[in-house]
Design an enzyme around this catalytic site. Structure first.
Site, PDB file in Angstrom:
ATOM      1  N   PRO A  66      69.112  -5.172  56.986  1.00 18.32           N
ATOM      2  CA  PRO A  66      70.518  -5.456  56.547  1.00 18.32           C
ATOM      3  C   PRO A  66      71.576  -4.284  56.960  1.00 18.32           C
ATOM      4  O   PRO A  66      72.688  -4.404  57.320  1.00 18.32           O
ATOM      5  CB  PRO A  66      70.446  -5.803  55.094  1.00 18.32           C
ATOM      6  CG  PRO A  66      69.166  -5.824  55.008  1.00 18.32           C
ATOM      7  CD  PRO A  66      67.961  -5.133  56.006  1.00 18.32           C
ATOM      8  N   LYS A 171      80.468  -3.282  67.775  1.00 18.41           N
ATOM      9  CA  LYS A 171      80.033  -4.262  66.940  1.00 18.41           C
ATOM     10  C   LYS A 171      81.244  -4.582  65.766  1.00 18.41           C
ATOM     11  O   LYS A 171      81.681  -5.581  65.043  1.00 18.41           O
ATOM     12  CB  LYS A 171      78.513  -4.063  66.412  1.00 18.41           C
ATOM     13  CG  LYS A 171      78.354  -5.128  65.513  1.00 18.41           C
ATOM     14  CD  LYS A 171      78.160  -6.548  65.730  1.00 18.41           C
ATOM     15  CE  LYS A 171      77.726  -7.544  64.470  1.00 18.41           C
ATOM     16  NZ  LYS A 171      78.134  -8.905  65.014  1.00 18.41           N
ATOM     17  N   LYS A 246      80.100  -5.623  54.330  1.00 16.26           N
ATOM     18  CA  LYS A 246      79.702  -4.208  54.777  1.00 16.26           C
ATOM     19  C   LYS A 246      80.174  -3.731  56.066  1.00 16.26           C
ATOM     20  O   LYS A 246      80.364  -2.832  56.223  1.00 16.26           O
ATOM     21  CB  LYS A 246      77.986  -4.613  54.932  1.00 16.26           C
ATOM     22  CG  LYS A 246      77.333  -3.221  55.611  1.00 16.26           C
ATOM     23  CD  LYS A 246      76.253  -3.537  56.435  1.00 16.26           C
ATOM     24  CE  LYS A 246      76.214  -4.832  57.230  1.00 16.26           C
ATOM     25  NZ  LYS A 246      75.380  -5.019  58.475  1.00 16.26           N
TER      26      LYS A 246
END
Ligand code: NAD
Length: 294
Positions: A66, A171, A246
């Site tokens: 994660p 990203k 996140k």
């Protein structure tokens, strides 16, 4: 035959690991959730009882976890997996994490004589299942050439973004843009529906007009507009809102480091935090639609 250890068999890792099996690699798999390990073992992988057991005898290690704390905990934490990976092996760290965390793992790999790439992906669970992911790679160009056969079994586009950590920078920039597109699309759809339009009709008009974007093409947030989108399945599957929050936090950290102005990213983070506060963190990130209709 190359033996690959695959650690982290969640929404993304499971289909990615399946494609490695299909491509003929010998696979040793581990996840904290035993049921996913068992399902891959039925399909031909070797089940490992721990990450250390998975990497024993593997030439390549792929991880799909994660967040930064899980990746640092795995490779650098108490049990320090890096110390158990054979020198000369290759680590492909595919999770989306802070560039700084990726660089820490790169440094540990280099100290151990292990080659490493940070190789986060784009394309979602559908891209993972179809083997059409985009990999954004940070690290040495020669290491990418070495990794190409493994990455090509899981993805279609392999981009060398730059040195260690650069894949992660690419990203977070991409996901900040994706979040902004998702929120803008959800807001426009709600506006149109509130003013009497049919959601599917409006979505098609915008898709073919200057507002067209990836969300309208592939991932419509309005339930029922796109049969296979998470929105039409109660916002299940896909990419959890808490993971998008996140990534937006990582983008803000990167902005802070360089004093970059990112007002859209900052607002997107606030809106996703609100969605999490409403208890929707485990729903797909297209559930941001709920902020505009409920
Ligand atoms: P997920 O939560 O579904 O899967 C993560 C898996 O890691 C879980 O199965 C969990 O049990 C396992 N895990 C955690 N710690 C572990 C450990 N120490 N050892 C072994 N297994 C461990 O998440 P996901 O959606 O598969 O996403 C994985 C990563 O890929 C994230 O960084 C995410 O941001 C990124 N990503 C996700 C998508 C998407 O569409 N879901 C798209 C692109 C990138």
């Amino acid at each position: 035959m190359t033996t690959i250890a695959f650690i982290g068999l969640g929404h993304m890792g499971l289909p990615m690991a399946r494609n490695l099996l299909k491509a003929g690699f010998a696979l040793r798999v581990f996840d904290l959730v035993q049921s996913t390990v068992d399902s891959l073992a039925i399909e031909g992988a070797t089940a490992a009882a721990s990450a250390a057991e998975a990497v024993a005898g593997a030439e390549v290690v792929v991880s799909m976890l994660p967040a930064s704390r899980h990746v640092e905990g795995l490779y650098l934490g108490n049990s320090s997996l890096m110390a158990q990976i054979a020198p000369g092996s290759l680590v492909l760290e595919c999770s989306t994490i802070a560039p700084e965390s990726a660089r820490k793992v790169h440094a540990a790999a280099s100290a151990r004589g292990v080659a490493m790439l940070d190789a986060p992906v784009s394309g979602g669970t559908a891209g993972a299942a179809a083997g059409t992911l985009t990999f954004m790679v940070g690290g040495q160009a020669e290491t990418l050439e070495r990794a190409r056969p493994v990455l090509s079994a899981m993805g279609k586009n392999l981009f060398h973004a730059g040195p260690d950590g650069a894949g992660q920078v690419a990203k977070v920039c991409n996901n900040q843009l994706l979040a902004v597109q998702m929120i803008g699309t959800a807001e426009a759809l709600a506006l149109g529906v509130a003013n009497g339009l049919d959601a599917a009709t409006l979505a098609e008009i915008m898709r073919q007009s200057s507002g067209g974007n990836w969300v309208l093409e592939k991932y419509n947030p309005w339930p029922g507009v796109m049969e296979n989108a998470p929105a039409s399945k109660g916002y299940s599957g896909g990419f959890m809102s808490q993971l998008m929050a996140k990534d937006l936090g990582l983008a803000q950290e990167a902005a802070q480091l360089t004093a970059s102005s990112t007002p859209m990213g900052a607002l997107a983070l606030q809106l996703y935090r609100l969605l999490l506060k409403q208890g929707h963190g485990e729903l797909d990130f297209s559930a941001v639609q709920k902020l505009f209709v409920e």
